[in-house]
Write a protein that holds these residues in place. Structure first.
Motif, PDB file in Angstrom:
ATOM      1  N   PRO A 206      -2.549  -2.838   6.619  1.00 24.90           N
ATOM      2  CA  PRO A 206      -2.349  -1.439   6.224  1.00 24.90           C
ATOM      3  C   PRO A 206      -2.052  -1.346   4.728  1.00 24.90           C
ATOM      4  O   PRO A 206      -1.509  -2.279   4.130  1.00 24.90           O
ATOM      5  N   TYR A 207      -2.427  -0.210   4.135  1.00 20.61           N
ATOM      6  CA  TYR A 207      -2.230  -0.108   2.692  1.00 20.61           C
ATOM      7  C   TYR A 207      -1.943   1.323   2.249  1.00 20.61           C
ATOM      8  O   TYR A 207      -2.292   2.300   2.907  1.00 20.61           O
ATOM      9  N   ILE A 208      -1.282   1.393   1.103  1.00 22.63           N
ATOM     10  CA  ILE A 208      -1.045   2.618   0.346  1.00 22.63           C
ATOM     11  C   ILE A 208      -2.107   2.645  -0.749  1.00 22.63           C
ATOM     12  O   ILE A 208      -2.336   1.631  -1.409  1.00 22.63           O
ATOM     13  N   LEU A 209      -2.750   3.791  -0.959  1.00 22.21           N
ATOM     14  CA  LEU A 209      -3.896   3.851  -1.863  1.00 22.21           C
ATOM     15  C   LEU A 209      -3.647   4.771  -3.054  1.00 22.21           C
ATOM     16  O   LEU A 209      -3.077   5.851  -2.915  1.00 22.21           O
ATOM     17  N   PHE A 210      -4.119   4.321  -4.216  1.00 22.64           N
ATOM     18  CA  PHE A 210      -4.211   5.152  -5.424  1.00 22.64           C
ATOM     19  C   PHE A 210      -5.613   4.997  -5.968  1.00 22.64           C
ATOM     20  O   PHE A 210      -6.139   3.878  -6.057  1.00 22.64           O
ATOM     21  N   VAL A 211      -6.248   6.115  -6.366  1.00 21.07           N
ATOM     22  CA  VAL A 211      -7.584   6.074  -6.972  1.00 21.07           C
ATOM     23  C   VAL A 211      -7.582   6.949  -8.222  1.00 21.07           C
ATOM     24  O   VAL A 211      -7.315   8.146  -8.149  1.00 21.07           O
ATOM     25  N   SER A 212      -7.857   6.359  -9.362  1.00 20.85           N
ATOM     26  CA  SER A 212      -8.064   7.100 -10.609  1.00 20.85           C
ATOM     27  C   SER A 212      -8.101   6.097 -11.750  1.00 20.85           C
ATOM     28  O   SER A 212      -7.940   4.890 -11.539  1.00 20.85           O
ATOM     29  N   THR A 213      -8.289   6.595 -12.965  1.00 23.28           N
ATOM     30  CA  THR A 213      -8.257   5.725 -14.137  1.00 23.28           C
ATOM     31  C   THR A 213      -6.862   5.121 -14.284  1.00 23.28           C
ATOM     32  O   THR A 213      -5.848   5.787 -14.042  1.00 23.28           O
ATOM     33  N   ILE A 214      -6.815   3.859 -14.679  1.00 22.40           N
ATOM     34  CA  ILE A 214      -5.534   3.168 -14.847  1.00 22.40           C
ATOM     35  C   ILE A 214      -5.017   3.481 -16.254  1.00 22.40           C
ATOM     36  O   ILE A 214      -5.455   2.898 -17.252  1.00 22.40           O
ATOM     37  N   GLU A 215      -4.085   4.429 -16.325  1.00 20.61           N
ATOM     38  CA  GLU A 215      -3.549   4.871 -17.619  1.00 20.61           C
ATOM     39  C   GLU A 215      -2.166   5.487 -17.390  1.00 20.61           C
ATOM     40  O   GLU A 215      -1.810   5.857 -16.258  1.00 20.61           O
ATOM     41  N   PRO A 216      -1.338   5.627 -18.453  1.00 21.92           N
ATOM     42  CA  PRO A 216       0.055   6.048 -18.276  1.00 21.92           C
ATOM     43  C   PRO A 216       0.234   7.416 -17.616  1.00 21.92           C
ATOM     44  O   PRO A 216       1.184   7.618 -16.854  1.00 21.92           O
ATOM     45  N   ARG A 217      -0.655   8.375 -17.936  1.00 18.12           N
ATOM     46  CA  ARG A 217      -0.486   9.732 -17.400  1.00 18.12           C
ATOM     47  C   ARG A 217      -0.448   9.753 -15.879  1.00 18.12           C
ATOM     48  O   ARG A 217       0.166  10.634 -15.274  1.00 18.12           O
ATOM     49  N   LYS A 218      -1.070   8.765 -15.258  1.00 23.79           N
ATOM     50  CA  LYS A 218      -1.146   8.733 -13.794  1.00 23.79           C
ATOM     51  C   LYS A 218       0.141   8.236 -13.141  1.00 23.79           C
ATOM     52  O   LYS A 218       0.262   8.250 -11.925  1.00 23.79           O
ATOM     53  N   ASN A 219       1.081   7.723 -13.957  1.00 18.13           N
ATOM     54  CA  ASN A 219       2.422   7.402 -13.466  1.00 18.13           C
ATOM     55  C   ASN A 219       2.398   6.272 -12.435  1.00 18.13           C
ATOM     56  O   ASN A 219       3.145   6.280 -11.459  1.00 18.13           O
ATOM     57  N   ILE A 220       1.556   5.285 -12.676  1.00 18.63           N
ATOM     58  CA  ILE A 220       1.372   4.197 -11.712  1.00 18.63           C
ATOM     59  C   ILE A 220       2.582   3.267 -11.682  1.00 18.63           C
ATOM     60  O   ILE A 220       2.909   2.700 -10.636  1.00 18.63           O
ATOM     61  N   THR A 221       3.275   3.126 -12.812  1.00 18.28           N
ATOM     62  CA  THR A 221       4.448   2.234 -12.812  1.00 18.28           C
ATOM     63  C   THR A 221       5.533   2.753 -11.872  1.00 18.28           C
ATOM     64  O   THR A 221       6.231   1.959 -11.227  1.00 18.28           O
ATOM     65  N   THR A 222       5.673   4.069 -11.766  1.00 19.44           N
ATOM     66  CA  THR A 222       6.644   4.627 -10.818  1.00 19.44           C
ATOM     67  C   THR A 222       6.215   4.330  -9.383  1.00 19.44           C
ATOM     68  O   THR A 222       7.045   4.015  -8.515  1.00 19.44           O
ATOM     69  N   LEU A 223       4.917   4.402  -9.112  1.00 23.10           N
ATOM     70  CA  LEU A 223       4.407   4.059  -7.784  1.00 23.10           C
ATOM     71  C   LEU A 223       4.683   2.585  -7.466  1.00 23.10           C
ATOM     72  O   LEU A 223       5.097   2.250  -6.342  1.00 23.10           O
ATOM     73  N   ILE A 224       4.494   1.714  -8.448  1.00 27.81           N
ATOM     74  CA  ILE A 224       4.769   0.283  -8.236  1.00 27.81           C
ATOM     75  C   ILE A 224       6.255   0.063  -7.955  1.00 27.81           C
ATOM     76  O   ILE A 224       6.631  -0.700  -7.059  1.00 27.81           O
ATOM     77  N   SER A 225       7.116   0.763  -8.697  1.00 29.08           N
ATOM     78  CA  SER A 225       8.566   0.638  -8.473  1.00 29.08           C
ATOM     79  C   SER A 225       8.946   1.117  -7.079  1.00 29.08           C
ATOM     80  O   SER A 225       9.777   0.487  -6.391  1.00 29.08           O
ATOM     81  N   ALA A 226       8.358   2.234  -6.643  1.00 27.19           N
ATOM     82  CA  ALA A 226       8.634   2.744  -5.295  1.00 27.19           C
ATOM     83  C   ALA A 226       8.151   1.753  -4.243  1.00 27.19           C
ATOM     84  O   ALA A 226       8.823   1.523  -3.217  1.00 27.19           O
ATOM     85  N   PHE A 227       6.996   1.148  -4.492  1.00 23.08           N
ATOM     86  CA  PHE A 227       6.452   0.142  -3.567  1.00 23.08           C
ATOM     87  C   PHE A 227       7.387  -1.063  -3.480  1.00 23.08           C
ATOM     88  O   PHE A 227       7.690  -1.568  -2.377  1.00 23.08           O
ATOM     89  N   ASN A 228       7.861  -1.539  -4.637  1.00 27.82           N
ATOM     90  CA  ASN A 228       8.806  -2.665  -4.644  1.00 27.82           C
ATOM     91  C   ASN A 228      10.044  -2.341  -3.813  1.00 27.82           C
ATOM     92  O   ASN A 228      10.522  -3.181  -3.029  1.00 27.82           O
ATOM     93  N   TYR A 229      10.573  -1.145  -3.999  1.00 24.97           N
ATOM     94  CA  TYR A 229      11.767  -0.729  -3.253  1.00 24.97           C
ATOM     95  C   TYR A 229      11.498  -0.726  -1.743  1.00 24.97           C
ATOM     96  O   TYR A 229      12.323  -1.215  -0.951  1.00 24.97           O
ATOM     97  N   LEU A 230      10.357  -0.178  -1.332  1.00 24.85           N
ATOM     98  CA  LEU A 230      10.038  -0.102   0.098  1.00 24.85           C
ATOM     99  C   LEU A 230       9.828  -1.489   0.696  1.00 24.85           C
ATOM    100  O   LEU A 230      10.202  -1.738   1.849  1.00 24.85           O
ATOM    101  N   LYS A 231       9.236  -2.385  -0.058  1.00 25.65           N
ATOM    102  CA  LYS A 231       9.059  -3.764   0.402  1.00 25.65           C
ATOM    103  C   LYS A 231      10.415  -4.448   0.593  1.00 25.65           C
ATOM    104  O   LYS A 231      10.674  -5.110   1.608  1.00 25.65           O
ATOM    105  N   GLN A 232      11.273  -4.277  -0.419  1.00 27.70           N
ATOM    106  CA  GLN A 232      12.561  -4.969  -0.408  1.00 27.70           C
ATOM    107  C   GLN A 232      13.518  -4.383   0.626  1.00 27.70           C
ATOM    108  O   GLN A 232      14.156  -5.127   1.388  1.00 27.70           O
ATOM    109  N   THR A 233      13.604  -3.060   0.664  1.00 30.25           N
ATOM    110  CA  THR A 233      14.634  -2.404   1.465  1.00 30.25           C
ATOM    111  C   THR A 233      14.181  -2.135   2.899  1.00 30.25           C
ATOM    112  O   THR A 233      14.973  -2.258   3.843  1.00 30.25           O
ATOM    113  N   HIS A 234      12.926  -1.779   3.075  1.00 30.36           N
ATOM    114  CA  HIS A 234      12.439  -1.393   4.408  1.00 30.36           C
ATOM    115  C   HIS A 234      11.407  -2.357   4.986  1.00 30.36           C
ATOM    116  O   HIS A 234      10.893  -2.117   6.087  1.00 30.36           O
ATOM    117  N   LYS A 235      11.128  -3.429   4.234  1.00 31.01           N
ATOM    118  CA  LYS A 235      10.228  -4.487   4.732  1.00 31.01           C
ATOM    119  C   LYS A 235       8.896  -3.937   5.259  1.00 31.01           C
ATOM    120  O   LYS A 235       8.398  -4.362   6.300  1.00 31.01           O
TER     121      LYS A 235
END
Length: 383
Positions: A206-235
């Motif tokens: 299963p996966y979480i998906l993002f589609v668009s140009t890889i650039e700062p405006r898309k706020n991908i680093t926040t998505l990565i941080s949220a993903f890290n938190y969900l992996k660590q805290t909720h496995k």
């Protein structure tokens, strides 16, 4: 008969964003010529490398259109003329276009032709509102658009949100702005069939998906941080899939991936065919688009069209596109984003509600509607 010429220069072999808009707009306008009683022309400028090689052919995707007009200079040269010799410009280039009634600039510029009414599409105002998100090329848009507005008769934009920004930041009369919403590259009734060629992903994960140009405006680093938190805290079992070409200032995003303790669960896939992207949308547990600012937000509409439950930002045009068919989050709040993702992937009933609402919402948008609104805007110039 009304003669309308549209600038097709943004169309490329791997279109995204503006290129997708122009390609779909031209295709839909072409099919409406008889019904709406106008003649469609296409103007195109070669890229600098092709021009230096004296390769002045039209792209293959434009060969089906009957009325094609080549401006035999690349954009860099015509922009130089525009910036330094605007009064001489029409004398050099106007005769290449066979005197259209209306010329539509789709590439952040419309040239000061003397004998045509001039329409300019302004997609968003990232270059004014968020200059830290753009590169040196886009930084020139502000100056050029302000210059072009001196002779532009009508502005098209792609959302009410962008219209409000244009009124506020460029001090434009609202009556000069016409909104023509975009549409998905996928039809709502599409059957997603796995391509015959192999895909470098195991869809049993299963996966979480993002589609668009890889650039700062898309706020991908926040998505990565949220993903890290969900992996660590909720496995959570999920992978994170990022699909898109590298834009500008993308290095911090890849640094965030490399520094993630779950970097082997994060996959960046570069430009993929429409068919493969459709498959990723259709099989995603959730599509997440935490962008800070959008003129429209096509990936959100595409995700809804193909049955992915959507989480996106409560900013700019995104609530306008989704209506009540998505969970809206504060893009600056990592925990808000993480909680929304957890809610969707944990609650099958909520997922199904979002899928059904998204599909219904997506039916409101079509390229035929975009084209008809565009024709209506063109004809308003002649009344």
């Amino acid at each position: 008969m009304l003669k309308i010429t549209v600038d097709a220069t943004p169309i490329s072999p791997k279109p995204s964003g503006v290129g997708l808009y122009v390609a779909n707009l031209i295709h839909s306008l072409n099919s409406l010529q008889t019904q709406e009683n106008f003649q469609l022309g296409i103007t195109y400028q070669p890229g600098l490398k092709n021009w230096l090689r004296r390769s002045l052919e039209f792209p293959n995707s434009l060969t089906p259109y009957s009325h094609r007009y080549l401006l035999p200079f690349p954009v860099r040269i015509t922009n130089f003329l525009l910036d330094n010799f605007p009064k001489l410009f029409p004398l050099y280039l106007e005769h290449y276009l066979d005197n259209p009634d209306i010329i539509h600039g789709t590439n952040y510029t419309v040239y000061p032709y003397q004998n045509s009414r001039k329409v300019l599409t302004i997609y968003d105002l990232t270059f004014i509102k968020y200059p830290n998100y753009i590169d040196s090329v886009v930084k020139t848009y502000s100056h050029r658009i302000k210059k072009c507005l001196q002779w532009t008769d009508l502005i098209l934009t792609i959302s009410e949100s962008s219209k409000r920004d244009i009124i506020e930041y460029l001090n434009i009369d609202p009556n000069r702005i016409h909104v023509t919403p975009l549409a998905s590259r996928y039809h709502p009734d599409i059957r997603v069939i796995p391509p015959t060629n192999s895909i470098n992903y195991n869809f049993s994960q299963p996966y979480i998906l993002f589609v668009s140009t890889i650039e700062p405006r898309k706020n991908i680093t926040t998505l990565i941080s949220a993903f890290n938190y969900l992996k660590q805290t909720h496995k959570i079992d999920h992978q994170l899939i990022l699909i898109g070409q590298k834009g500008w200032h993308y290095q911090p995003i890849f640094t965030a991936i490399e520094n993630s303790p779950y970097k082997h669960h994060i996959h960046h896939l570069d430009y993929l065919s429409d068919e493969v992207v459709a498959l990723f949308y259709a099989k995603a547990d959730v599509f997440v688009y935490p962008s800070h600012y959008e003129g429209f937000g096509l990936p959100v509409l595409e995700a809804m069209t193909l049955g992915a439950p959507v989480i996106t930002s409560n900013t700019s045009s995104l609530p306008e596109v989704t209506g009540d068919a998505a969970l809206l989050i504060n893009p600056d709040d990592q925990m808000h984003l993480a909680e929304a993702i957890l809610k969707v992937i944990s609650d099958s009933q909520l997922r199904q509600q979002l899928i059904e609402k998204g599909k219904e919402r997506a039916k409101l948008f079509s390229w035929e509607r975009t084209a008809k609104e565009t024709i209506k805007a063109y004809k308003s110039l002649l009344t």
